[in-house]
Motif scaffolding. Structure first.
Motif, PDB file in Angstrom:
ATOM      1  N   ALA A 116      -3.903   6.191 -14.533  1.00 12.12           N
ATOM      2  CA  ALA A 116      -4.181   5.485 -15.433  1.00 12.12           C
ATOM      3  C   ALA A 116      -5.483   4.767 -15.577  1.00 12.12           C
ATOM      4  O   ALA A 116      -6.861   4.497 -16.169  1.00 12.12           O
ATOM      5  N   LEU A 117      -5.333   4.701 -14.489  1.00 10.70           N
ATOM      6  CA  LEU A 117      -6.187   3.046 -14.225  1.00 10.70           C
ATOM      7  C   LEU A 117      -7.722   4.450 -13.797  1.00 10.70           C
ATOM      8  O   LEU A 117      -8.469   4.013 -13.704  1.00 10.70           O
ATOM      9  N   TYR A 118      -7.200   5.406 -13.075  1.00  8.88           N
ATOM     10  CA  TYR A 118      -8.190   6.344 -12.865  1.00  8.88           C
ATOM     11  C   TYR A 118      -9.055   6.323 -13.821  1.00  8.88           C
ATOM     12  O   TYR A 118     -10.307   6.430 -13.918  1.00  8.88           O
ATOM     13  N   LEU A 141       1.097  -1.109   0.461  1.00 10.45           N
ATOM     14  CA  LEU A 141      -0.460  -0.234  -0.598  1.00 10.45           C
ATOM     15  C   LEU A 141       1.363   1.141  -0.217  1.00 10.45           C
ATOM     16  O   LEU A 141       0.310   2.432  -0.702  1.00 10.45           O
ATOM     17  N   ASP A 142       1.840   0.984   0.707  1.00  5.50           N
ATOM     18  CA  ASP A 142       2.946   2.501   0.734  1.00  5.50           C
ATOM     19  C   ASP A 142       3.701   2.495  -0.560  1.00  5.50           C
ATOM     20  O   ASP A 142       4.663   3.568  -1.122  1.00  5.50           O
ATOM     21  N   LYS A 143       3.840   1.426  -1.092  1.00  3.99           N
ATOM     22  CA  LYS A 143       4.741   1.340  -2.573  1.00  3.99           C
ATOM     23  C   LYS A 143       3.992   1.487  -3.709  1.00  3.99           C
ATOM     24  O   LYS A 143       4.038   1.517  -5.223  1.00  3.99           O
ATOM     25  N   GLY A 144       2.825   2.450  -3.957  1.00  7.86           N
ATOM     26  CA  GLY A 144       1.905   3.079  -4.783  1.00  7.86           C
ATOM     27  C   GLY A 144       2.335   3.532  -6.279  1.00  7.86           C
ATOM     28  O   GLY A 144       3.299   4.317  -5.725  1.00  7.86           O
ATOM     29  N   ASP A 145       2.226   3.433  -7.759  1.00  8.15           N
ATOM     30  CA  ASP A 145       2.564   4.631  -8.477  1.00  8.15           C
ATOM     31  C   ASP A 145       2.207   5.231  -8.931  1.00  8.15           C
ATOM     32  O   ASP A 145       0.794   4.794  -9.095  1.00  8.15           O
ATOM     33  N   PRO A 146       2.070   6.520  -8.398  1.00  8.94           N
ATOM     34  CA  PRO A 146       0.216   7.546  -8.755  1.00  8.94           C
ATOM     35  C   PRO A 146      -0.005   8.164 -10.132  1.00  8.94           C
ATOM     36  O   PRO A 146      -1.014   7.655 -10.733  1.00  8.94           O
ATOM     37  N   ALA A 187      -3.055  -0.657  -4.705  1.00  5.35           N
ATOM     38  CA  ALA A 187      -2.112   0.772  -4.465  1.00  5.35           C
ATOM     39  C   ALA A 187      -2.200   1.240  -5.293  1.00  5.35           C
ATOM     40  O   ALA A 187      -1.473   3.393  -4.574  1.00  5.35           O
ATOM     41  N   ASP A 188      -1.707   1.641  -6.536  1.00  3.35           N
ATOM     42  CA  ASP A 188      -1.255   2.721  -7.830  1.00  3.35           C
ATOM     43  C   ASP A 188      -2.523   3.701  -7.268  1.00  3.35           C
ATOM     44  O   ASP A 188      -2.662   5.207  -7.791  1.00  3.35           O
ATOM     45  N   LEU A 189      -3.737   3.064  -7.590  1.00  2.21           N
ATOM     46  CA  LEU A 189      -5.304   4.244  -7.533  1.00  2.21           C
ATOM     47  C   LEU A 189      -5.153   4.861  -6.012  1.00  2.21           C
ATOM     48  O   LEU A 189      -5.016   6.175  -6.572  1.00  2.21           O
ATOM     49  N   ILE A 190      -4.816   4.297  -5.044  1.00  2.00           N
ATOM     50  CA  ILE A 190      -4.590   4.917  -4.271  1.00  2.00           C
ATOM     51  C   ILE A 190      -3.411   5.971  -3.842  1.00  2.00           C
ATOM     52  O   ILE A 190      -3.453   6.684  -3.327  1.00  2.00           O
ATOM     53  N   ALA A 191      -2.475   5.610  -4.345  1.00  4.63           N
ATOM     54  CA  ALA A 191      -1.245   6.612  -4.749  1.00  4.63           C
ATOM     55  C   ALA A 191      -1.950   7.797  -5.138  1.00  4.63           C
ATOM     56  O   ALA A 191      -1.680   9.194  -4.873  1.00  4.63           O
ATOM     57  N   PHE A 192      -2.512   7.737  -6.535  1.00  2.84           N
ATOM     58  CA  PHE A 192      -3.210   9.106  -6.628  1.00  2.84           C
ATOM     59  C   PHE A 192      -4.357   9.094  -6.622  1.00  2.84           C
ATOM     60  O   PHE A 192      -4.251  10.678  -6.088  1.00  2.84           O
ATOM     61  N   LEU A 193      -4.716   9.018  -5.496  1.00  2.00           N
ATOM     62  CA  LEU A 193      -6.187   9.654  -4.885  1.00  2.00           C
ATOM     63  C   LEU A 193      -5.265  10.546  -3.890  1.00  2.00           C
ATOM     64  O   LEU A 193      -5.813  11.638  -2.896  1.00  2.00           O
ATOM     65  N   LYS A 194      -4.077   9.999  -3.369  1.00  2.00           N
ATOM     66  CA  LYS A 194      -3.736  10.755  -2.410  1.00  2.00           C
ATOM     67  C   LYS A 194      -3.242  12.264  -3.237  1.00  2.00           C
ATOM     68  O   LYS A 194      -2.877  12.667  -1.868  1.00  2.00           O
ATOM     69  N   ASP A 223      -9.161   5.058 -16.505  1.00  2.00           N
ATOM     70  CA  ASP A 223      -9.834   3.538 -17.616  1.00  2.00           C
ATOM     71  C   ASP A 223     -11.139   2.759 -16.555  1.00  2.00           C
ATOM     72  O   ASP A 223     -11.872   2.946 -17.148  1.00  2.00           O
ATOM     73  N   GLN A 224     -11.101   3.033 -15.375  1.00  2.00           N
ATOM     74  CA  GLN A 224     -12.084   2.429 -15.299  1.00  2.00           C
ATOM     75  C   GLN A 224     -12.877   3.319 -13.502  1.00  2.00           C
ATOM     76  O   GLN A 224     -14.277   3.012 -13.126  1.00  2.00           O
ATOM     77  N   CYS A 225     -12.829   4.755 -13.451  1.00  2.00           N
ATOM     78  CA  CYS A 225     -13.361   5.745 -12.505  1.00  2.00           C
ATOM     79  C   CYS A 225     -13.990   6.498 -12.775  1.00  2.00           C
ATOM     80  O   CYS A 225     -14.849   7.425 -12.405  1.00  2.00           O
ATOM     81  N   ALA A 226     -13.231   6.778 -13.790  1.00  2.00           N
ATOM     82  CA  ALA A 226     -13.366   8.509 -14.472  1.00  2.00           C
ATOM     83  C   ALA A 226     -15.125   8.714 -15.231  1.00  2.00           C
ATOM     84  O   ALA A 226     -15.421   9.701 -15.428  1.00  2.00           O
ATOM     85  N   VAL A 227     -15.617   7.146 -15.345  1.00  2.22           N
ATOM     86  CA  VAL A 227     -16.359   7.386 -16.324  1.00  2.22           C
ATOM     87  C   VAL A 227     -17.807   7.820 -15.271  1.00  2.22           C
ATOM     88  O   VAL A 227     -18.935   8.612 -15.936  1.00  2.22           O
TER      89      VAL A 227
END
Ligand code: HEC
Length: 123
Positions: free
Chosen positions: A27-29, A17-22, A111-118, A31-35
């Motif tokens: 990109a995941l956001y 969880l600490d090592k996510g790549d924003p 973890a990547d997505l959470i790093a982006f949200l952070k 693809d999966q959330c922005a809709v």
């Protein structure tokens, strides 16, 4: 963290969880959330609330959005751990919630997505 601490939290969370790549999370956001979601403050998405400033906020508390009673009355704070559990399986994590998203099963992607949200919450 101690060995016993790691055992309690479990291998899925320890470290990952600490090592996510924003950047990957962005990109995941898209693809999966922005809709359904926006990340603009005060501007809600097509179906979901804005995710601007979500990190550290109480669930269901952003104004001008009509949350499900389940979310509005839940009271959890969106920490990385709480987001991790919710995004893995929204239905199981919040029975009665309205987010029609099947969940992100890959702990590294979460973890990547959470790093982006952070990152967007710190702006
Ligand atoms: C099909 C539309 C849809 C998709 C796709 C979707 N969401 Fe949601 N999301 C919602 C809705 C609707 C709610 C409000 C749920 C409720 O009130 O029970 C919500 C709520 C949330 C919340 C709680 C916000 C708050 O202020 O308490 C978070 C965090 C969240 N979504 C993150 C995500 C992320 C990250 C993704 C992408 C992996 C995603 N969602 C994908 C529709 C969606």
């Amino acid at each position: 963290m101690s060995f016993w601490g790691l055992l309690l939290i479990g291998p899925a969370l320890a470290g990952i969880l600490d090592k996510g790549d924003p950047e990957k999370g962005k990109a995941l956001y898209a693809d999966q959330c922005a809709v359904c979601h926006s990340i603009k403050p005060g501007i809600h998405g097509h179906l979901g609330p804005t995710l601007a400033g979500v990190m550290g906020r109480r669930a269901g508390s952003v104004s001008d959005y009509d949350f499900s009673p389940a979310m509005a009355g839940d009271g959890r704070i969106w920490t990385p751990e709480a987001l991790d559990r919710y995004l893995e399986d929204p239905k199981a994590s919040l029975p009665g919630g309205r987010m029609k998203f099947f969940g992100l099963k890959d702990a590294f992607e979460r973890a990547d997505l959470i790093a982006f949200l952070k990152q967007i919450s710190e702006r």
